[in-house]
Design an enzyme around this catalytic site. Sequence first.
Site, PDB file in Angstrom:
ATOM      1  N   TYR A   1      -8.411 -10.697   3.807  1.00 32.61           N
ATOM      2  CA  TYR A   1      -9.792  -9.674   4.077  1.00 32.61           C
ATOM      3  C   TYR A   1     -10.683  -9.334   2.422  1.00 32.61           C
ATOM      4  O   TYR A   1     -11.245  -9.080   2.720  1.00 32.61           O
ATOM      5  CB  TYR A   1      -9.320  -8.129   4.448  1.00 32.61           C
ATOM      6  CG  TYR A   1      -8.382  -7.297   4.106  1.00 32.61           C
ATOM      7  CD1 TYR A   1      -8.934  -6.155   2.929  1.00 32.61           C
ATOM      8  CD2 TYR A   1      -7.334  -7.096   4.710  1.00 32.61           C
ATOM      9  CE1 TYR A   1      -8.544  -5.586   2.549  1.00 32.61           C
ATOM     10  CE2 TYR A   1      -6.641  -6.260   3.928  1.00 32.61           C
ATOM     11  CZ  TYR A   1      -7.120  -5.444   2.717  1.00 32.61           C
ATOM     12  OH  TYR A   1      -5.908  -4.323   1.713  1.00 32.61           O
ATOM     13  N   GLU A   2     -10.538  -9.399   1.612  1.00 35.13           N
ATOM     14  CA  GLU A   2     -11.316  -9.247   0.444  1.00 35.13           C
ATOM     15  C   GLU A   2     -11.981 -10.010   0.252  1.00 35.13           C
ATOM     16  O   GLU A   2     -12.789 -10.334  -0.891  1.00 35.13           O
ATOM     17  CB  GLU A   2     -10.333  -8.924  -1.196  1.00 35.13           C
ATOM     18  CG  GLU A   2      -9.307  -7.229  -0.963  1.00 35.13           C
ATOM     19  CD  GLU A   2      -8.307  -7.413  -1.979  1.00 35.13           C
ATOM     20  OE1 GLU A   2      -9.115  -6.381  -2.822  1.00 35.13           O
ATOM     21  OE2 GLU A   2      -7.219  -7.826  -1.959  1.00 35.13           O
TER      22      GLU A   2
ATOM     23  N   ASN B   1       2.385   3.662  10.335  1.00 35.81           N
ATOM     24  CA  ASN B   1       1.477   4.036  11.291  1.00 35.81           C
ATOM     25  C   ASN B   1       1.769   3.465  12.807  1.00 35.81           C
ATOM     26  O   ASN B   1       2.145   2.372  12.764  1.00 35.81           O
ATOM     27  CB  ASN B   1      -0.501   3.894  11.224  1.00 35.81           C
ATOM     28  CG  ASN B   1      -0.521   2.968  11.204  1.00 35.81           C
ATOM     29  OD1 ASN B   1      -0.681   2.131  10.015  1.00 35.81           O
ATOM     30  ND2 ASN B   1      -1.009   1.988  12.139  1.00 35.81           N
TER      31      ASN B   1
ATOM     32  N   HIS C   1      -7.390   5.035   6.432  1.00 37.81           N
ATOM     33  CA  HIS C   1      -6.474   4.321   5.600  1.00 37.81           C
ATOM     34  C   HIS C   1      -5.937   5.273   4.738  1.00 37.81           C
ATOM     35  O   HIS C   1      -5.002   4.756   4.022  1.00 37.81           O
ATOM     36  CB  HIS C   1      -7.121   3.653   4.798  1.00 37.81           C
ATOM     37  CG  HIS C   1      -6.976   3.023   3.624  1.00 37.81           C
ATOM     38  ND1 HIS C   1      -5.708   1.828   3.342  1.00 37.81           N
ATOM     39  CD2 HIS C   1      -6.868   2.425   1.886  1.00 37.81           C
ATOM     40  CE1 HIS C   1      -5.169   1.983   2.679  1.00 37.81           C
ATOM     41  NE2 HIS C   1      -6.071   2.043   1.633  1.00 37.81           N
TER      42      HIS C   1
ATOM     43  N   SER D   1       0.902  -1.301   0.465  1.00 40.52           N
ATOM     44  CA  SER D   1       0.058   0.167   0.424  1.00 40.52           C
ATOM     45  C   SER D   1       0.584   1.483  -0.079  1.00 40.52           C
ATOM     46  O   SER D   1       1.705   1.588   1.096  1.00 40.52           O
ATOM     47  CB  SER D   1      -1.055   0.122   1.145  1.00 40.52           C
ATOM     48  OG  SER D   1      -2.096  -1.219   1.567  1.00 40.52           O
TER      49      SER D   1
ATOM     50  N   HIS E   1      -4.452   0.068  -4.823  1.00 38.43           N
ATOM     51  CA  HIS E   1      -3.096  -1.193  -5.591  1.00 38.43           C
ATOM     52  C   HIS E   1      -4.031  -1.089  -6.962  1.00 38.43           C
ATOM     53  O   HIS E   1      -4.846  -0.694  -6.899  1.00 38.43           O
ATOM     54  CB  HIS E   1      -3.962  -2.160  -4.895  1.00 38.43           C
ATOM     55  CG  HIS E   1      -3.384  -2.257  -3.156  1.00 38.43           C
ATOM     56  ND1 HIS E   1      -1.879  -3.667  -3.189  1.00 38.43           N
ATOM     57  CD2 HIS E   1      -3.492  -1.700  -2.016  1.00 38.43           C
ATOM     58  CE1 HIS E   1      -2.329  -3.106  -1.641  1.00 38.43           C
ATOM     59  NE2 HIS E   1      -2.396  -2.044  -1.042  1.00 38.43           N
TER      60      HIS E   1
ATOM     61  N   MET F   1      -1.635  -6.869   7.078  1.00 39.17           N
ATOM     62  CA  MET F   1      -2.388  -7.802   7.085  1.00 39.17           C
ATOM     63  C   MET F   1      -2.121  -8.826   5.487  1.00 39.17           C
ATOM     64  O   MET F   1      -3.253  -8.734   5.427  1.00 39.17           O
ATOM     65  CB  MET F   1      -4.032  -6.916   7.217  1.00 39.17           C
ATOM     66  CG  MET F   1      -4.445  -6.289   8.265  1.00 39.17           C
ATOM     67  SD  MET F   1      -5.415  -4.947   7.686  1.00 39.17           S
ATOM     68  CE  MET F   1      -6.151  -4.228   8.813  1.00 39.17           C
ATOM     69  N   SER F   2      -0.759  -8.515   5.636  1.00 39.64           N
ATOM     70  CA  SER F   2      -0.212  -9.570   3.870  1.00 39.64           C
ATOM     71  C   SER F   2       0.934 -10.166   4.550  1.00 39.64           C
ATOM     72  O   SER F   2       1.076 -10.371   5.612  1.00 39.64           O
ATOM     73  CB  SER F   2       0.139  -8.366   3.726  1.00 39.64           C
ATOM     74  OG  SER F   2       1.153  -7.454   3.443  1.00 39.64           O
TER      75      SER F   2
ATOM     76  N   HIS G   1      -5.881  -9.353  -0.586  1.00 41.17           N
ATOM     77  CA  HIS G   1      -5.735  -9.627   0.719  1.00 41.17           C
ATOM     78  C   HIS G   1      -6.901 -11.038   1.317  1.00 41.17           C
ATOM     79  O   HIS G   1      -7.666 -10.745   0.313  1.00 41.17           O
ATOM     80  CB  HIS G   1      -5.661  -8.455   1.214  1.00 41.17           C
ATOM     81  CG  HIS G   1      -4.742  -7.059   1.345  1.00 41.17           C
ATOM     82  ND1 HIS G   1      -5.063  -6.828  -0.062  1.00 41.17           N
ATOM     83  CD2 HIS G   1      -3.276  -7.088   2.021  1.00 41.17           C
ATOM     84  CE1 HIS G   1      -4.035  -5.924  -0.150  1.00 41.17           C
ATOM     85  NE2 HIS G   1      -3.308  -5.557   0.972  1.00 41.17           N
TER      86      HIS G   1
ATOM     87  N   ALA H   1       2.841  -2.423   3.849  1.00 40.95           N
ATOM     88  CA  ALA H   1       2.382  -1.126   5.163  1.00 40.95           C
ATOM     89  C   ALA H   1       2.652  -1.680   6.388  1.00 40.95           C
ATOM     90  O   ALA H   1       1.686  -2.830   6.423  1.00 40.95           O
ATOM     91  CB  ALA H   1       1.216  -0.393   4.998  1.00 40.95           C
TER      92      ALA H   1
END
Length: 278
Positions: A85-86, A235, A247, A30, A61, A211-212, A83, A113
């Site tokens: 989560y998709e 962050n 985000h 990201s 992306h 998350m990746s 990902h 990220a």
Amino acid sequence: MTEFERASAAADLILSRTPLRPTIGVVLGSGLGAFADALSDAIAIPYSQIPHFPESTAIGHAGRLVIGRVAGVAIAAMQGRVHLYEGYSAGEVAFPIRVFERMGIQSVILTNAAGGINENYGQGALVLIRDHINLQGCNPLVGPNDERFGPRFPDMSFAYSKKLRHMAREEAGELGIAQHEGVYVGLLGPSYETPAEIRYLRTIGADLVGMSTIAEVIAARQMSMEVLAISCVTNMAAGILDLVLSHSEVMETGERVGEQFEALLRAIITRMCSPQAD
Ligand code: HPA
């Protein structure tokens, strides 16, 4: 069609579009995709044109594979990844790494990220991943094993190449970039963590949260590929600062440190392919 055949078909299509034969595969996370725009002799293939390739729905992306050169070295760079989560399975998330291997690539550089859990990191820090903790609740190797990819029970003791981390640390030093290393914990997402979860993750030894990346590393190691992974701390993790996470903050930090990040990637790739790389 087996996954092996699907990955081979995707690799054949990609290699039919370019005379280059990449030796390094890069996944740009990201806000970090701009690196691929600066490649020379480049061609870009939208994921939608690659057979069986999963298509990214995440904002930030681009969803294309760029094949080109950095300082003379042919690489394949993914601008964006899919990902869990998709709604993709871990096997689908790791599929592009299978394709890299079928293209003849033996080294991958994965970027992402991440939220900083370790308070020694600041926003914008670049951190080499030393090890990971898989809390995503899934694994890309679940299901029947195809021995053409590798063993049923791959070792994960040396997942993140010590040699590549050493090189990356030296190159960061040359560029005046602070040299951090840490343990990445992967969660499912897409909600960010609660402050209580971040305290828990710190207790179990995590320095970074994202998350990746984990499914990609597992597949790469099953195939004996060497892995370097770099997190951009976009962050500080939830509860560390008295702030909400967004985000857009993640994307803005990625873009802000983009130049430094690109310089580091360029230096690492050049070094990996120099004659004295070993
Ligand atoms: N948590 C999880 N994933 C992330 C974060 C975070 O704070 N920042 C960027 N990706």
